[in-house]
Enzyme design. Structure first.
Site, PDB file in Angstrom:
ATOM      1  N   SER A 145       0.651  -1.086  -0.066  1.00  0.00           N
ATOM      2  CA  SER A 145       0.113   0.412  -0.061  1.00  0.00           C
ATOM      3  C   SER A 145       1.095   1.229  -0.156  1.00  0.00           C
ATOM      4  O   SER A 145       1.766   1.503   0.531  1.00  0.00           O
ATOM      5  CB  SER A 145      -0.875   0.029   1.162  1.00  0.00           C
ATOM      6  OG  SER A 145      -1.318   1.717   1.193  1.00  0.00           O
ATOM      7  N   TYR A 159      -2.210  -0.623  10.262  1.00  0.00           N
ATOM      8  CA  TYR A 159      -2.181  -1.404   8.892  1.00  0.00           C
ATOM      9  C   TYR A 159      -1.291  -0.857   8.174  1.00  0.00           C
ATOM     10  O   TYR A 159      -0.412  -1.405   7.339  1.00  0.00           O
ATOM     11  CB  TYR A 159      -3.228  -0.032   7.890  1.00  0.00           C
ATOM     12  CG  TYR A 159      -3.532  -0.774   6.732  1.00  0.00           C
ATOM     13  CD1 TYR A 159      -4.404  -1.768   6.620  1.00  0.00           C
ATOM     14  CD2 TYR A 159      -3.371  -0.173   5.693  1.00  0.00           C
ATOM     15  CE1 TYR A 159      -4.957  -2.386   5.031  1.00  0.00           C
ATOM     16  CE2 TYR A 159      -3.883  -0.476   4.515  1.00  0.00           C
ATOM     17  CZ  TYR A 159      -4.223  -1.559   3.794  1.00  0.00           C
ATOM     18  OH  TYR A 159      -4.116  -1.713   2.690  1.00  0.00           O
TER      19      TYR A 159
END
Length: 254
Positions: A145, A159
């Site tokens: 990501s 995350y």
């Protein structure tokens, strides 16, 4: 990077929704055989029916898989490899985005996110390379990501850290396999609308799922070491994120 063989048989985890499902549609349209794994088999059944109706010439194998059950990862990968006559590419995509700010009583949610996103990716990478190493061929794709570029605040803290771990894992694998016929790509998606972020309102530069997944599939096909997807604006934004003050980067978390 090794030879650019056509990767005819592709395994995608987390394929029941979001980016996994979108990538399955893209590769099916390219005539590839698919091995689709996820926890929700009803969603996989629906997706398989959709893909076979649109592309009757391909094979679509499905399996129930929880990447947190590591023994299951290995057995399911072996089964799908056998069913498709040998996997050529494994896309390590399954993940969670349910973190909370540290110290606010949601340790369980953060542990679950870290376990699924990092240990799950480790298990999938091990299982893929267990198949690819004896053949000296294959393509492992890790979905990281853009949030992995820096530490992120609030719900993204765990995350982002887990996805940074995935990116470093991919780089280590690439170093280890540099002189082999096995390729490793780390993909850094920007903000692509999916079930993982559907409730988040203010998201900069977000693109719809179909546009994002088309860009993901195109990037994966090139088998890069790293790719930021969509390249515009995420390649320059990612580069900027590495050097901007943390106070500025934090505003990207919404």
């Amino acid at each position: 990077m090794g030879t650019r063989a056509i990767r005819q048989s592709i395994l995608i985890t987390g394929a029941s929704s979001g980016l996994g499902r979108g990538m399955a549609r893209e590769f099916a349209a390219r005539g590839r055989n698919l091995a689709l794994a996820a926890r929700r088999t009803d969603r996989l059944e629906e997706l398989r029916s959709e893909l076979l109706a649109a592309h009757p010439q391909i094979t679509v194998a499905i399996r129930k898989l929880d990447v947190d059950v590591h023994d299951q990862v290995f057995s399911v990968f072996r089964e799908l490899d056998e069913e498709l006559g040998g996997l050529d590419r494994v896309i390590v995509n399954a993940g969670l985005g349910k973190g909370q700010p540290l110290g606010t009583g949601y340790f369980r949610a953060n542990v679950q996110t870290a376990r699924t996103n990092f240990l799950g990716a480790l298990a999938q990478s091990e299982a893929a390379l267990e198949l690819f190493r004896p053949r000296n061929a294959g393509h492992v794709v890790l979905i990281s990501s853009v949030s992995a570029m820096r530490g992120m605040p609030r719900n993204l803290t765990t995350y982002a850290a887990s996805k940074a771990g995935v990116a470093t894992l991919g780089e280590g694998m690439r170093a280890d396999l540099a002189k082999t016929g096995i390729d490793v790509s780390t993909i850094f998606p920007g903000f692509i609308r999916s079930e993982i972020n559907e409730k988040v309102k203010k998201v900069p530069f977000i693109v719809d799922t179909e546009t994002g997944c088309r860009a993901l599939a195109a990037a994966i096909e090139k088998e890069p070491n790293k790719a930021y997807v969509p390249a515009w604006p995420w390649l320059p934004v990612s580069m900027a994120m590495k050097v901007l003050p943390l106070s500025v980067v934090s505003k990207m978390a919404g």
